[in-house]
Design a protein around this motif. Sequence first.
Motif, short mmCIF file in Angstrom:
data_model
loop_
_atom_site.label_atom_id
_atom_site.label_comp_id
_atom_site.label_asym_id
_atom_site.label_seq_id
_atom_site.Cartn_x
_atom_site.Cartn_y
_atom_site.Cartn_z
N MET A 154 0.85 -1.20 0.00
CA MET A 154 0.00 0.00 0.00
C MET A 154 0.88 1.24 0.00
N TYR B 141 -5.02 8.17 4.78
CA TYR B 141 -4.00 7.20 4.39
C TYR B 141 -2.61 7.83 4.36
N ALA C 103 -0.50 3.68 6.63
CA ALA C 103 -0.17 2.61 5.69
C ALA C 103 0.84 1.64 6.29
N SER C 104 1.75 2.16 7.09
CA SER C 104 2.74 1.31 7.76
C SER C 104 2.07 0.36 8.76
N ILE D 173 -0.88 -0.87 8.57
CA ILE D 173 -1.63 -1.88 7.84
C ILE D 173 -0.70 -2.92 7.23
N THR D 174 0.41 -2.46 6.63
CA THR D 174 1.25 -3.34 5.81
C THR D 174 2.41 -3.97 6.56
N LEU E 125 5.22 -2.51 6.59
CA LEU E 125 6.38 -1.84 6.01
C LEU E 125 6.67 -0.56 6.78
N ILE F 232 7.73 3.32 2.49
CA ILE F 232 6.52 3.67 1.73
C ILE F 232 6.70 5.03 1.06
N TYR G 287 1.45 -7.06 -10.92
CA TYR G 287 0.87 -7.71 -9.75
C TYR G 287 0.49 -9.15 -10.07
N ASN H 30 -8.74 -3.83 -4.90
CA ASN H 30 -7.28 -3.73 -4.97
C ASN H 30 -6.84 -3.33 -6.38
N TYR I 63 -9.76 0.78 2.48
CA TYR I 63 -9.09 -0.44 2.94
C TYR I 63 -10.06 -1.30 3.73
N GLU J 240 -10.10 -4.99 6.05
CA GLU J 240 -9.28 -6.05 6.64
C GLU J 240 -9.66 -7.42 6.06
#
Length: 462
Positions: free
Chosen positions: A1, A35, A40-41, A43-44, A46, A51, A68, A81, A335, A337
């Motif tokens: 993301m 967002y 975003a971190s 959620i992902t 990362l 990001i 993808y 997505n 987003y 879940e």
Amino acid sequence: MLSYELFFKEGLYNAEFIKKFTIDFDLLESQVEPYTPEYASMITGLSADDIVTTAREYATSSGSMIAYTLGITEHHCGVNNVFDIANLALLTGNIGKQGTGIMPLRGQNNVQGAGDMGCLPNQLAGGMSLANDEFRARYEKEWGVKLNPYPDDTQTRTFDRLEMGELKALYVIGENPLLADVHMNHTKTLFEKLDLLIVQDIFLTETAQMADVVLPARSWGEVDGTYTNTDRRIQRVRKAVEPHPNTKEDWEILCDLATLMGYPMHYHNSKEIWNEVRKLAWEIYGGITYDRLEEEYSIHYPCPDENHPGTFILHERFHKQNPDIKKSRFVPVDYTEPLELPDPEYPFMLTTGRRYESYNTHSQTRFYAAGIKVKQTEETIDIHPEDACSLGIQDGEMVQVTSRRGELLVKVKITEQVVPGLVFMSFHWSETPTNVLTLNEYDPISGTAEYKACAVAITKVS
């Protein structure tokens, strides 16, 4: 993301492109404020810095492409997505020129071709819309029948109707849903309720073993025709070996059945079928003859006539001065879940996929010739060293994996290819049927199952 908020905050979007070629930019702008890179971190997993760096690189390069795989689409929100990926391409103008665009990398070599030739319930052979009166009329005239203008069911909806008792027979061509579909025990129960199950395949798969009738087809090396790649590249495929005398090509079997059921279908070869597709869907395939494919090796559609070179890059219209161009719509999404998250009872997230050497449900690749090096000869559950340590399990040890739908025994592979809390399994081995664990939930638009996320527990076997 990637962080949409960052794109707007730092102006990482192509304002001129957006004004000329898109609509509903304001809807996207109003929805992305939450967002941030930090959100975003969360959620992902990362880092926010990674990001931010990736977003800047994507937006400011001379050309960026998003490739993808099924990790995007095999979710209950898979279509959303893909919308989000398209939003990014439109936001930055990374579409319609060399080195840009969106590239869905498919699971097999001819997924695009199969969809184009009528395997999608809303399309006619040739990728033409079933709902379009003009297109449908061409086929009705050619085939001498009236066609239902309403799309039929996806596989997901078909299985729902099996469960409700609305369908009593199922005809499966080149698929092994018993092993490949989510919630295997549920799928098996549905098949057991059928009055008639027909399977057309090249091996006696697990699904074929349940069938009332098995129709022996031919493999890729025994047939003649075309393949279409994910970038719309059409190539010829030619018979390499003589087939077994008691088999037929898929189209021959379908023609025989149609004739027996009162609608005579007679073609002499795949070239005749291809030429009919070229005639009916000429805007897409009209110029792609077998002779051209022999000479040029491959051609990208659309290619409406034999003087057309093919369309190597799609959507080049975005970079031409054309004030009348049809504008593309941003589709803002939120987003969501996974539908099943880890909890104290099922503390790990299982994601499923494929392994390097094995193909789908392994009915073909389990027969590799002796002497070929194969890295993985049985299923494992891949787990991070930290998780293995907390469970007190060793590499190669047998464990029981349990979900709310089923359980199985499998060996452990300790690896840093997964992150803590996440475990991975493939669905290749019938001896370890991973899909007894997976979740029977689907994307409501595409019907694609949620293969990529379900909660499991892992127990050491004493």
